[in-house]
Design an enzyme around this catalytic site. Structure first.
Site, PDB file in Angstrom:
ATOM      1  CG  ASN A   1     -31.133  -1.577   6.841  1.00 38.54           C
ATOM      2  OD1 ASN A   1     -30.520  -0.542   6.984  1.00 38.54           O
ATOM      3  ND2 ASN A   1     -31.343  -2.388   7.840  1.00 38.54           N
TER       4      ASN A   1
ATOM      5  N   PRO B   1     -27.625   4.767   2.685  1.00 36.07           N
ATOM      6  CG  PRO B   1     -29.488   3.951   1.498  1.00 36.07           C
ATOM      7  CD  PRO B   1     -27.994   4.116   1.408  1.00 36.07           C
ATOM      8  CB  THR B   2     -27.899   0.342   4.907  1.00 32.24           C
ATOM      9  OG1 THR B   2     -26.475   0.438   4.976  1.00 32.24           O
ATOM     10  CG2 THR B   2     -28.321   0.077   3.475  1.00 32.24           C
ATOM     11  CB  CYS B   3     -29.131   0.685  10.096  1.00 30.97           C
ATOM     12  SG  CYS B   3     -30.512   1.801   9.999  1.00 30.97           S
ATOM     13  CG  ASP B   4     -23.308  -2.438   7.956  1.00 31.54           C
ATOM     14  OD1 ASP B   4     -22.189  -1.951   8.244  1.00 31.54           O
ATOM     15  OD2 ASP B   4     -23.514  -3.660   7.907  1.00 31.54           O
TER      16      ASP B   4
END
Ligand SMILES: *Cc1c(COP(=O)(O)O)cnc(C)c1O
Length: 375
Positions: free
Chosen positions: A365, A321-324
């Protein structure tokens, strides 16, 4: 999936993602290893799952502990193990941590270099030291590569040096690589070790201990040989290379003791496609690489997944789910999930008791570290 875990999830309905560990499985795994490898002393590799519930259980069962840092040693001591049950097995230690461990009574230390040996001579005088041999880690799904160990020639010289520095040259260690699928890897390593025992004997040093490391597998997607096959492979290697004159044997299991004791329950956050003519669905879970599934790096460890729903399945890419953008679990290796899968469904990730909580980020995050329950 054990009855205890199923019941816990059904009754408590904990927020996801979370890990639920059945401690009875760890006790069973420990007993099985003791039964099949009775001559070896078990040093649990704390990093696999450092929860106090796990450590306390293993203290009670009589295990010793392979530790890598001051906090790990503190945890093991706090759980009631005496310092003679602790090995400071990291080959990369700060001088002040060596001195601290020695003060606590720890007397067993690893090294693989001259500089580390000098630190030990200064801060742990007279301690038992063992040299780690470099291994190729072929056949390991989570290889430990060239970071640890030195070659046999250097190991010989360093163990002689250890004696000259007032330390006790105690033995040899190796690690054939984690999640090792090839049983012959211990034969190669034990063979090299036996040759070193002989070489040191010629230099007037009688080594006493062989540390066979970890590497025994947990069961993920692919079947693995049972623990008794590993135990016989190890014992056959020992008698082949050492005859009847076996040195003290140590094993350092991490993954094989705790891996299959836990499952992670996660939730589907989003399902999407990248274009109208692509079949592959992207399934985003509420856990990813930074939430505890770091061993999916390079798709090395392939967990078994359970998704609800029956009927036909289709290919998916699984991501966290992270923005990486590194937070993709499986893309090359195509997993299948039911076409009926929907947002909010719970997905279970099996055999996640090892190397998950200890790898989860503290706050990347804004996501909290992986919660865990020990039942
Ligand atoms: C991590 C580690 C282990 C445990 O390895 P597994 O493959 O999980 O059994 C054992 N010994 C040392 C020195 C380690 O660093």
């Amino acid at each position: 999936m054990t009855a205890k875990i199923t019941q816990f999830l059904a009754e408590q309905r904990p927020e996801t993602p979370c890990l639920v560990v059945d401690l009875d499985i760890i006790a069973d795994n420990y007993d099985a290893l003791r039964r099949f490898l009775p001559v070896a002393q078990v040093f649990y590799a704390v990093k696999a799952n450092p929860a106090k519930e796990v450590i306390s259980l293993l203290v009670g069962l009589g295990s010793c502990f392979d530790t890598a840092s001051r906090p790990e040693i503190e945890q093991v001591l706090a759980a009631g193990a005496s310092p003679d049950r602790i090995s400071f097995g990291n080959t990369i230690k700060k001088q002040k941590d060596i001195a601290w461990a020695y003060e606590q009574g720890v007397r067993l230390f690893a090294f693989d270099s001259e500089a580390e040996l000098q630190k030990l001579a200064q801060s742990a005088p007279g301690a038992k030291v063992f040299c780690r041999l470099l291994m190729t880690c072929e056949g390991a799904e989570w290889p430990l590569s060239r970071k640890f160990g030195c070659d046999a020639e250097m190991a010989r010289d360093l163990l002689i040096k250890a004696r000259d520095l007032g330390l006790e040259p105690y033995g040899i260690s190796f690690h054939v690589g984690s999640q090792q699928t090839r049983l012959d890897q211990w034969d190669i390593a034990v063979g090299k070790t036996a040759m070193l025992f002989t070489a040191l004997n010629e230099a007037g040093i009688e080594l006493k201990m062989i540390n066979l490391g970890g590497g025994l597998p947990a069961r993920y997607r692919d079947d693995v040989a049972p623990v008794d096959d590993y135990a016989s492979a190890i014992m056959n290697a020992m008698t082949k290379h050492f005859g009847n004159d076996l040195p003290l044997m140590i094993v350092e299991p991490g993954r094989s003791l705790v891996g299959d004791s836990g499952i992670i329950e996660a939730e589907v956050v989003l399902i999407s496609r990248k274009s109208y003519d692509e079949d592959v669905r992207w399934v985003y879970l509420d856990i990813g690489k930074f939430g505890g599934l770091a061993e999916t790096m390079d798709e090395s460890i392939k967990y078994r997944l359970q998704a609800p729903g029956e009927g036909p399945s289709g290919p998916v890419v699984l991501a966290g789910p992270t923005c990486d953008s590194a937070d993709i679990l499986y893309e090359k290796y195509q997993y299948q999930m039911p076409l009926s899968l929907k947002v909010g469904d719970k997905v279970r990730i099996l055999a996640t008791g090892a190397y998950t909580t200890s790898y989860s980020a503290v706050n990347f995050n804004g996501f909290e570290p992986l919660k865990a329950y020990y039942v």
